[in-house]
Motif scaffolding. Sequence first.
Motif, PDB file in Angstrom:
ATOM      1  N   PRO A 144       0.800  -1.235   0.000  1.00  0.00           N
ATOM      2  CA  PRO A 144       0.000   0.000   0.000  1.00  0.00           C
ATOM      3  C   PRO A 144       0.828   1.279   0.000  1.00  0.00           C
ATOM      4  O   PRO A 144       0.427   2.283  -0.594  1.00  0.00           O
ATOM      5  CB  PRO A 144      -0.828  -0.118   1.296  1.00  0.00           C
ATOM      6  N   VAL A 145       1.987   1.250   0.654  1.00  0.00           N
ATOM      7  CA  VAL A 145       2.857   2.440   0.730  1.00  0.00           C
ATOM      8  C   VAL A 145       3.398   2.788  -0.645  1.00  0.00           C
ATOM      9  O   VAL A 145       3.326   3.944  -1.101  1.00  0.00           O
ATOM     10  CB  VAL A 145       4.014   2.189   1.726  1.00  0.00           C
ATOM     11  N   TRP A 146       3.926   1.786  -1.353  1.00  0.00           N
ATOM     12  CA  TRP A 146       4.503   2.041  -2.683  1.00  0.00           C
ATOM     13  C   TRP A 146       3.414   2.385  -3.695  1.00  0.00           C
ATOM     14  O   TRP A 146       3.634   3.191  -4.608  1.00  0.00           O
ATOM     15  CB  TRP A 146       5.309   0.828  -3.139  1.00  0.00           C
ATOM     16  N   GLU A 147       2.222   1.796  -3.538  1.00  0.00           N
ATOM     17  CA  GLU A 147       1.114   2.139  -4.437  1.00  0.00           C
ATOM     18  C   GLU A 147       0.706   3.605  -4.272  1.00  0.00           C
ATOM     19  O   GLU A 147       0.402   4.290  -5.253  1.00  0.00           O
ATOM     20  CB  GLU A 147      -0.085   1.227  -4.150  1.00  0.00           C
ATOM     21  N   ALA A 148       0.698   4.077  -3.019  1.00  0.00           N
ATOM     22  CA  ALA A 148       0.358   5.484  -2.772  1.00  0.00           C
ATOM     23  C   ALA A 148       1.383   6.410  -3.410  1.00  0.00           C
ATOM     24  O   ALA A 148       1.039   7.438  -4.004  1.00  0.00           O
ATOM     25  CB  ALA A 148       0.271   5.742  -1.266  1.00  0.00           C
ATOM     26  N   LEU A 149       2.676   6.039  -3.323  1.00  0.00           N
ATOM     27  CA  LEU A 149       3.730   6.858  -3.923  1.00  0.00           C
ATOM     28  C   LEU A 149       3.622   6.848  -5.450  1.00  0.00           C
ATOM     29  O   LEU A 149       3.746   7.898  -6.100  1.00  0.00           O
ATOM     30  CB  LEU A 149       5.110   6.346  -3.495  1.00  0.00           C
ATOM     31  N   LEU A 150       3.355   5.687  -6.036  1.00  0.00           N
ATOM     32  CA  LEU A 150       3.238   5.592  -7.497  1.00  0.00           C
ATOM     33  C   LEU A 150       2.058   6.421  -8.008  1.00  0.00           C
ATOM     34  O   LEU A 150       2.176   7.110  -9.027  1.00  0.00           O
ATOM     35  CB  LEU A 150       3.081   4.128  -7.911  1.00  0.00           C
ATOM     36  N   ALA A 151       0.933   6.373  -7.292  1.00  0.00           N
ATOM     37  CA  ALA A 151      -0.236   7.165  -7.696  1.00  0.00           C
ATOM     38  C   ALA A 151       0.085   8.657  -7.665  1.00  0.00           C
ATOM     39  O   ALA A 151      -0.323   9.413  -8.558  1.00  0.00           O
ATOM     40  CB  ALA A 151      -1.415   6.853  -6.777  1.00  0.00           C
ATOM     41  N   ALA A 152       0.841   9.092  -6.650  1.00  0.00           N
ATOM     42  CA  ALA A 152       1.225  10.506  -6.555  1.00  0.00           C
ATOM     43  C   ALA A 152       2.166  10.894  -7.691  1.00  0.00           C
ATOM     44  O   ALA A 152       2.066  11.992  -8.250  1.00  0.00           O
ATOM     45  CB  ALA A 152       1.885  10.765  -5.204  1.00  0.00           C
TER      46      ALA A 152
END
Length: 697
Positions: free
Chosen positions: A495-503
């Motif tokens: 979830p952490v890396w997905e949030a960064l990728l979306a940003a």
Amino acid sequence: MKNIVELFMRMHVEEEAMAPNQFTFGSILKGCTISRNLKLGGVVHGSCIKFGIDLDPFIATTLVDMYAKLGRIEYSLKIFSQAPIKDVVNWTAMIAGLIHHGQEDMAKNLFLDMLRCGVEPVSVTFVSLAKIFNEPRMLNEAKQVHGLIFKHCMELDALLGSALIAMYGKCGSTDDAFRLSTRLQSKDVISHTALLVAYAQNGFDHDAMIMFHGMIDENMKIDSFAIAAVLGACSGLKASKAGKELHAYAIRKGFISDISVRNSLITMYAKCAEVQKASTMFDMMHVQDVISWTAMLACYVQNGYGEEALIHFRCMIRMGLKPDMFSITGALRACATIATHGSGGQIHTWAIKTGLQMNISVENALVTMYAKCGCIHDSYGLFECMPHKDIVTWNAIIAGFSQHGFGKEALALFRHMKYQGFQPDDFTFLAVIVACSHAGLVNDGIRYFKSMHETYELEPKMEHYACMVDLFGRAGRLNDAKKFIDSMPIEPELPVWEALLAACKIHGDIRLGKLAAVKILRLRPEQPSTYALLSNIYASLGEWDKKAEVLTMMKDQGVKKEPSRSWIEIRGIVHGFAIEDKSHPQTPQVYSKLEELKIKMEEMGYVADTNFVLHDIEQEQKEYSLLHHSEKLAVAFGLISTAKGSPLRIMKNLRVCGDCHTAMKLISKIEDRVIVLRDTNRFHHFVHGVCSCQDYW
């Protein structure tokens, strides 16, 4: 019972006729209880009165027990109150009857009256009384009952010890249950099973599994309760292999016909995401009770089959079964999942008719359902009318306002919740940080995150860290987001890396986007959204060769991109649309309406933003594709299918694109409609040309 009545009649007609006594009538009454023959029981009661033995302590106790077990607790109370002599057996029977009928408070008061009358309780009295204390909030009272047992110098035999272990398990005190089990001089399969159930109920799934294997090693006679409990542990661990082994064990040992075991198997397969196996198990059941139907309903909801869950719920009602609190809340969760406001309203009506609306779990589910269906005002209105609220209620309404983008209102509710004396938990802070993220309140989000540990001694979970990365990322502070990830005390997960990728997708940062994508693909190479986001980053910057490379990687891995889809519910029917979809029966009218809207939008200064068409095609094709995005098709269909002025509620499976966001604002002004659009991240309320997100999403 026919044979019993014949014997009873012979006592009167044979030459040496004998007058029946209290033991004769007692035996017949017990037979009426076992055979659930209330009519005959009433006739025998009349005979007892005729022979003048109805007030005999033994008969009175038997009558109290019979009427309680056959559903006439008011008769039990009348007989008990009229008995001139009440011994411990009378009191215990009446207490057990009240507990059986859910009259816990009356049973507790009766127990206190018993003590005040100087009647000494016996072991069986406490076995019945222990059943009352079945929630964590009742732990102190449960311990007081345990103390009374010591006060009366009562020996903890296997039956009483097992009842107390079960009591502590239901009150959430597994440590007390375990300590008590070690002190029992006499242990049997019942006490072992009670501890096994306590472990499973409180999330100690590994301990439950170890306990079960120990019971098998000691050649204990395993019963259906133990099988059902350990299947619950498999559900918690999502241990599909162990669950299947238990399934085979249940078949070999003949437990598969037990309805509780079958219900537990449905739940286990549901938690392990094996929907087909759960469905097969349900279909194979010769007898399906409300629990069976509710377990299958929960299976559909947990695994994202919202429409199937609602079909299942309607079928359950057609079968003549009366839904309980759990099936109603399950159906409401299904409505929330697929945003079917109409179906949710029907279930709300059903809950009112059946008297279940006043149940706090049902009310909480209604608050969540209305919020997730885009009706935040209905959700808040219901919240305000609730006579009793718990932490789940507050979390539901705070999360609702957060998802709808009303961050300041969500934070105001959070402050009011604390003022009312409620202690925030993990879920509360998750909703609060999401509210800060969607409203751009970065400093507030940082402060609340820090207060979790510093003020409330709550350890942040992976979801909280992911929300903080999202908080920084939405605000364009990508370097701060990366620094935050580097400073995490635990290893960052998906979830952490997905949030960064979306940003990175929002702000076009290829360097950090590639880093996040690599991390995600190492953790889950089959994740389609990662390839899609990375390819979209390249496409938005015009790097078509790089996008092609990502799509090739995706193809090599056998991963398929999730197509964009939007849904709208019209008069109880859900209509779905894909990009440039022409499968709907009213496609000509929908496309015509979009052309009409395009002309009116262009008159207001609208220019199609083709940067959101992430394909290397001609400009005209890009504009055509943009005009026929799934959410625009859904809106056009809604406009031609509903009365003027009525709101439109649309759900989309992906993030809404910038061009559609602009178009929705203009359409809401042109048509004078409220348009509520729910995408994967949040709700957008378009009213008179303005969106509730203030263009920050």
